[in-house]
Design a protein around this motif. Structure first.
Motif, PDB file in Angstrom:
ATOM      1  N   MET A 120      33.774  45.895  34.828  1.00  0.00           N
ATOM      2  CA  MET A 120      34.189  46.930  35.775  1.00  0.00           C
ATOM      3  C   MET A 120      34.738  46.322  37.052  1.00  0.00           C
ATOM      4  SD  MET A 120      31.030  49.587  35.166  1.00  0.00           S
ATOM      5  CE  MET A 120      31.633  50.871  36.243  1.00  0.00           C
ATOM      6  N   VAL A 121      34.117  45.251  37.535  1.00  0.00           N
ATOM      7  CA  VAL A 121      34.613  44.579  38.736  1.00  0.00           C
ATOM      8  C   VAL A 121      36.009  44.005  38.489  1.00  0.00           C
ATOM      9  CG1 VAL A 121      34.268  42.573  40.229  1.00  0.00           C
ATOM     10  CG2 VAL A 121      32.350  44.094  39.738  1.00  0.00           C
ATOM     11  N   GLN A 122      36.201  43.394  37.327  1.00  0.00           N
ATOM     12  CA  GLN A 122      37.513  42.828  37.009  1.00  0.00           C
ATOM     13  C   GLN A 122      38.587  43.912  36.949  1.00  0.00           C
ATOM     14  OE1 GLN A 122      38.274  39.634  36.868  1.00  0.00           O
ATOM     15  NE2 GLN A 122      40.417  40.152  36.527  1.00  0.00           N
ATOM     16  N   ARG A 123      38.270  45.027  36.348  1.00  0.00           N
ATOM     17  CA  ARG A 123      39.230  46.130  36.289  1.00  0.00           C
ATOM     18  C   ARG A 123      39.529  46.666  37.685  1.00  0.00           C
ATOM     19  NH1 ARG A 123      36.734  50.023  31.728  1.00  0.00           N
ATOM     20  NH2 ARG A 123      38.255  51.455  32.671  1.00  0.00           N
ATOM     21  N   ALA A 124      38.496  46.735  38.530  1.00  0.00           N
ATOM     22  CA  ALA A 124      38.696  47.215  39.900  1.00  0.00           C
ATOM     23  C   ALA A 124      39.589  46.259  40.688  1.00  0.00           C
ATOM     24  CB  ALA A 124      37.351  47.390  40.594  1.00  0.00           C
ATOM     25  N   LEU A 125      39.392  44.954  40.492  1.00  0.00           N
ATOM     26  CA  LEU A 125      40.215  43.973  41.204  1.00  0.00           C
ATOM     27  C   LEU A 125      41.678  44.061  40.774  1.00  0.00           C
ATOM     28  CD1 LEU A 125      37.888  40.829  41.156  1.00  0.00           C
ATOM     29  CD2 LEU A 125      38.214  42.471  43.003  1.00  0.00           C
ATOM     30  N   GLU A 126      41.903  44.326  39.486  1.00  0.00           N
ATOM     31  CA  GLU A 126      43.270  44.403  38.988  1.00  0.00           C
ATOM     32  C   GLU A 126      43.970  45.674  39.456  1.00  0.00           C
ATOM     33  OE1 GLU A 126      42.768  44.152  34.803  1.00  0.00           O
ATOM     34  OE2 GLU A 126      42.332  41.990  34.788  1.00  0.00           O
ATOM     35  N   ARG A 127      43.209  46.750  39.692  1.00  0.00           N
ATOM     36  CA  ARG A 127      43.805  48.021  40.061  1.00  0.00           C
ATOM     37  C   ARG A 127      43.941  48.235  41.564  1.00  0.00           C
ATOM     38  NH1 ARG A 127      43.721  52.715  37.480  1.00  0.00           N
ATOM     39  NH2 ARG A 127      42.680  53.667  39.285  1.00  0.00           N
ATOM     40  N   SER A 128      43.233  47.456  42.365  1.00  0.00           N
ATOM     41  CA  SER A 128      43.136  47.746  43.796  1.00  0.00           C
ATOM     42  C   SER A 128      44.459  47.518  44.524  1.00  0.00           C
ATOM     43  CB  SER A 128      42.032  46.876  44.415  1.00  0.00           C
ATOM     44  OG  SER A 128      42.002  47.036  45.810  1.00  0.00           O
ATOM     45  N   ASN A 129      44.911  48.540  45.239  1.00  0.00           N
ATOM     46  CA  ASN A 129      46.105  48.391  46.082  1.00  0.00           C
ATOM     47  C   ASN A 129      45.821  47.563  47.327  1.00  0.00           C
ATOM     48  OD1 ASN A 129      47.838  49.938  44.444  1.00  0.00           O
ATOM     49  ND2 ASN A 129      47.088  51.843  45.325  1.00  0.00           N
ATOM     50  N   SER A 130      44.601  47.655  47.849  1.00  0.00           N
ATOM     51  CA  SER A 130      44.267  46.868  49.036  1.00  0.00           C
ATOM     52  C   SER A 130      44.310  45.375  48.728  1.00  0.00           C
ATOM     53  CB  SER A 130      42.877  47.269  49.551  1.00  0.00           C
ATOM     54  OG  SER A 130      41.874  46.981  48.594  1.00  0.00           O
ATOM     55  N   ILE A 131      43.849  45.011  47.544  1.00  0.00           N
ATOM     56  CA  ILE A 131      43.926  43.589  47.154  1.00  0.00           C
ATOM     57  C   ILE A 131      45.379  43.184  46.942  1.00  0.00           C
ATOM     58  CG2 ILE A 131      43.311  41.934  45.358  1.00  0.00           C
ATOM     59  CD1 ILE A 131      40.694  43.364  45.031  1.00  0.00           C
ATOM     60  N   GLY A 132      46.179  44.087  46.358  1.00  0.00           N
ATOM     61  CA  GLY A 132      47.603  43.789  46.202  1.00  0.00           C
ATOM     62  C   GLY A 132      48.282  43.578  47.542  1.00  0.00           C
ATOM     63  N   ALA A 133      47.917  44.407  48.524  1.00  0.00           N
ATOM     64  CA  ALA A 133      48.484  44.226  49.862  1.00  0.00           C
ATOM     65  C   ALA A 133      48.035  42.903  50.470  1.00  0.00           C
ATOM     66  CB  ALA A 133      48.074  45.394  50.755  1.00  0.00           C
ATOM     67  N   SER A 134      46.767  42.549  50.310  1.00  0.00           N
ATOM     68  CA  SER A 134      46.264  41.268  50.829  1.00  0.00           C
ATOM     69  C   SER A 134      46.948  40.101  50.145  1.00  0.00           C
ATOM     70  CB  SER A 134      44.750  41.188  50.628  1.00  0.00           C
ATOM     71  OG  SER A 134      44.082  42.212  51.328  1.00  0.00           O
ATOM     72  N   ARG A 135      47.240  40.242  48.866  1.00  0.00           N
ATOM     73  CA  ARG A 135      47.928  39.168  48.139  1.00  0.00           C
ATOM     74  C   ARG A 135      49.343  38.983  48.676  1.00  0.00           C
ATOM     75  NH1 ARG A 135      47.480  41.258  43.547  1.00  0.00           N
ATOM     76  NH2 ARG A 135      45.444  40.355  43.078  1.00  0.00           N
ATOM     77  N   LEU A 136      50.032  40.088  48.956  1.00  0.00           N
ATOM     78  CA  LEU A 136      51.385  39.992  49.514  1.00  0.00           C
ATOM     79  C   LEU A 136      51.368  39.378  50.910  1.00  0.00           C
ATOM     80  CD1 LEU A 136      52.871  43.428  48.383  1.00  0.00           C
ATOM     81  CD2 LEU A 136      53.372  41.170  47.448  1.00  0.00           C
ATOM     82  N   ALA A 196      38.751  40.916  50.796  1.00  0.00           N
ATOM     83  CA  ALA A 196      39.096  42.220  50.231  1.00  0.00           C
ATOM     84  C   ALA A 196      38.584  42.344  48.798  1.00  0.00           C
ATOM     85  CB  ALA A 196      40.606  42.424  50.280  1.00  0.00           C
ATOM     86  N   GLU A 197      38.690  41.276  48.039  1.00  0.00           N
ATOM     87  CA  GLU A 197      38.173  41.292  46.664  1.00  0.00           C
ATOM     88  C   GLU A 197      36.658  41.488  46.662  1.00  0.00           C
ATOM     89  OE1 GLU A 197      39.457  37.617  45.057  1.00  0.00           O
ATOM     90  OE2 GLU A 197      41.532  38.283  44.694  1.00  0.00           O
ATOM     91  N   GLU A 198      35.967  40.846  47.611  1.00  0.00           N
ATOM     92  CA  GLU A 198      34.512  40.987  47.679  1.00  0.00           C
ATOM     93  C   GLU A 198      34.122  42.422  48.043  1.00  0.00           C
ATOM     94  OE1 GLU A 198      30.608  40.426  47.399  1.00  0.00           O
ATOM     95  OE2 GLU A 198      32.189  39.079  46.726  1.00  0.00           O
ATOM     96  N   GLN A 199      34.871  43.033  48.940  1.00  0.00           N
ATOM     97  CA  GLN A 199      34.575  44.413  49.313  1.00  0.00           C
ATOM     98  C   GLN A 199      34.758  45.352  48.135  1.00  0.00           C
ATOM     99  OE1 GLN A 199      33.214  45.473  52.212  1.00  0.00           O
ATOM    100  NE2 GLN A 199      33.089  43.304  52.718  1.00  0.00           N
ATOM    101  N   VAL A 200      35.815  45.144  47.374  1.00  0.00           N
ATOM    102  CA  VAL A 200      36.044  45.988  46.189  1.00  0.00           C
ATOM    103  C   VAL A 200      34.959  45.749  45.146  1.00  0.00           C
ATOM    104  CG1 VAL A 200      37.624  46.384  44.246  1.00  0.00           C
ATOM    105  CG2 VAL A 200      38.523  46.175  46.565  1.00  0.00           C
ATOM    106  N   ALA A 201      34.576  44.473  44.949  1.00  0.00           N
ATOM    107  CA  ALA A 201      33.528  44.166  43.972  1.00  0.00           C
ATOM    108  C   ALA A 201      32.203  44.790  44.385  1.00  0.00           C
ATOM    109  CB  ALA A 201      33.386  42.648  43.827  1.00  0.00           C
TER     110      ALA A 201
END
Length: 465
Positions: free
Chosen positions: A74-90, A174-179
């Motif tokens: 579930m954590v892995q799926r959340a990390l892949e779907r998160s827009n906030s993580i995508g923004a942090s990656r950009l 951001a990944e830790e917050q989502v996890a």
């Protein structure tokens, strides 16, 4: 058969109170006295399913999947779907591009300029003979390269490198917050599911008592107040059940936002994070957390920027090569090559710029220290809360054993026609199921606090691996 003989026979067969009183009133066949049915109000497993429980059976069903593996998935799926993580990656990628731009300042810069125009000249006193005009084209080629800049480019490169490092740690944060949010919601899902199961059992028990009281009231109208009290307790239990199921559905909606619409069937989450980490180890892990690393990188970046500002106020030397070619009305070629020295003499506001940069660096260092201090106190606070929750869960287990014995004895004495009132039975049942809810809350409170402790250091995913 006399009434007293019938009562003694019912006690001997442990017949249920509603059937017993109905028998003494002649409301059910007397053949039941020789072959009494088992009590339907003494065993949770034998209680009839309510309409609500049947409707919510799929919602309350627990799967057999490994809870740790399910949380990781579930954590892995959340990390892949998160827009906030995508923004942090950009943002991290943009910081890398800024770093590459800062490194490129050491390379030569080449500029080519071209102009085309109609030009004319007039020599005074020469008349028409001194006048000329025509087309003219000019091309200019400039090549510059830094030779010495008192370390300005080096410090700017270090500044950009530290900002890129801070951006990477920001992505990790951001990944830790989502996890953490995913794990917390998954634990809440398990909490409400267990609570709903307990409230469902409580509702069925109260429904059975109401059914029993309806039979008793037909035989003895003086027991109507007990029936009303039982109906009230049933309504309260059913309300608690519905509220818990509603909270469970809301939690699943929030969880779908992170994990997606296809939620896996809930696994047994009651002990997946029940192990409390060592306090000293947890305090030491604070220094390797993403938040602290990001704050440290930001502080170092501000120090490098302050040094680059100071270096920008020092003399610099650069290589200069320039060529100019003119064609058309007048033809000529010019070129120049050498070094250019820039020595700042008067720079209004330079001291203020340097002071501002140094103050920002000091503020960033203090923010890093504050982050470390806040996290360490947070770990200590959560550690005490986790210990309290685990201790509360252990103590409630002992209380539950006694509460179960009390309700069993109370129900038995009530079934034996008059030794205890129905109010005692309902009070004992309410206390027992209330303690079961408290036990569920204590278990899940402890796990969620343990998850927070891990999130302050190496990450909540660490204990799941």
């Amino acid at each position: 058969m006399t009434q007293s003989t019938l009562r003694r026979g019912l006690r001997r067969h442990s017949i249920s109170a509603p059937v017993a009183l109905a028998l003494t009133a002649g409301l059910v066949p007397s053949a039941w006295a020789q072959d009494p049915p088992p009590s339907r109000c003494s065993d949770d497993g034998s209680l009839p399913q309510s309409s609500s429980a049947v409707r919510d059976a799929a919602l309350l069903e627990t799967g057999s999947a490994d809870p740790r593996a399910q949380l990781q998935e579930m954590v892995q799926r959340a990390l892949e779907r998160s827009n906030s993580i995508g923004a942090s990656r950009l943002l991290a990628q943009s910081a890398e591009a800024d770093l590459a731009e800062a490194k490129a300042q050491r390379l030569p810069t080449v500029n080519l300029g071209m102009t085309g125009a109609h030009v004319g000249t007039q020599i005074p006193g020469e008349g028409p003979a001194g006048r000329s005009s025509g087309l003219q084209g000019r091309g200019t080629l400039n090549v510059t390269a830094p030779l010495y800049d008192s370390g300005r480019i080096t410090k700017l490169t270090e500044w950009r490198a530290q900002l890129a490092e801070a951006a990477r740690y920001s992505q990790s944060s951001a990944e830790e917050q989502v996890a953490l949010q995913t794990v917390t919601l998954a634990l809440d899902r398990g909490r409400y599911q267990l609570q709903a199961q307990v409230y469902g059992q409580y509702t069925r028990k109260m429904a059975c008592l109401v059914e029993a009281l309806e039979i008793i009231t037909k035989a003895d109208r003086g027991r109507a107040s007990e029936l009303v009290q039982a109906q009230k307790s049933l309504q309260q239990a059913d309300l608690s059940y519905e509220q818990t199921v509603s909270a469970l559905r809301q939690t699943e909606v929030r969880l779908r936002r992170y994990v997606g619409d296809e939620l896996p069937r809930p696994a047994a989450m009651s002990s997946v994070l029940a192990r409390l980490p060592d306090l000293n180890e947890a305090l030491a892990d604070v220094l390797v957390s993403a938040d602290v690393s990001q704050a440290a990188a930001t502080a170092q970046a501000q120090r490098s920027y302050a040094e680059s500002v100071r270096a920008g106020q020092q003399p610099s030397v650069s290589l200069l090569v320039q060529g100019i070619a003119t064609v058309g009305q007048s033809k000529q070629n010019e070129w120049i090559g050498g070094v250019q020295v820039n020595i700042p003499i008067v720079q209004p506001g330079a001291d203020s710029a340097l002071t501002s940069a140094r103050r920002r660096a000091q503020a960033a260092s203090m923010q890093r220290d504050d982050t470390i201090e806040a996290k360490r106190y947070r770990v200590q606070e959560m550690y005490e809360a986790a210990q309290s929750s685990l201790d509360r869960a252990r103590r409630i287990v002992e209380i539950l054993r006694n509460s179960d014995r009390v309700r069993g004895f109370t129900l038995q004495q009530w079934q034996q026609l008059g030794k205890r009132s129905l109010f005692d039975v309902m009070a004992a049942e309410g206390d027992y199921y209330s303690m079961r809810i408290s036990h569920v809350n204590a278990l899940y409170d402890a796990q969620q606090v343990v998850a927070i402790i891990w999130s302050q250091g190496r990450g909540v995913v660490t204990p799941l691996r």
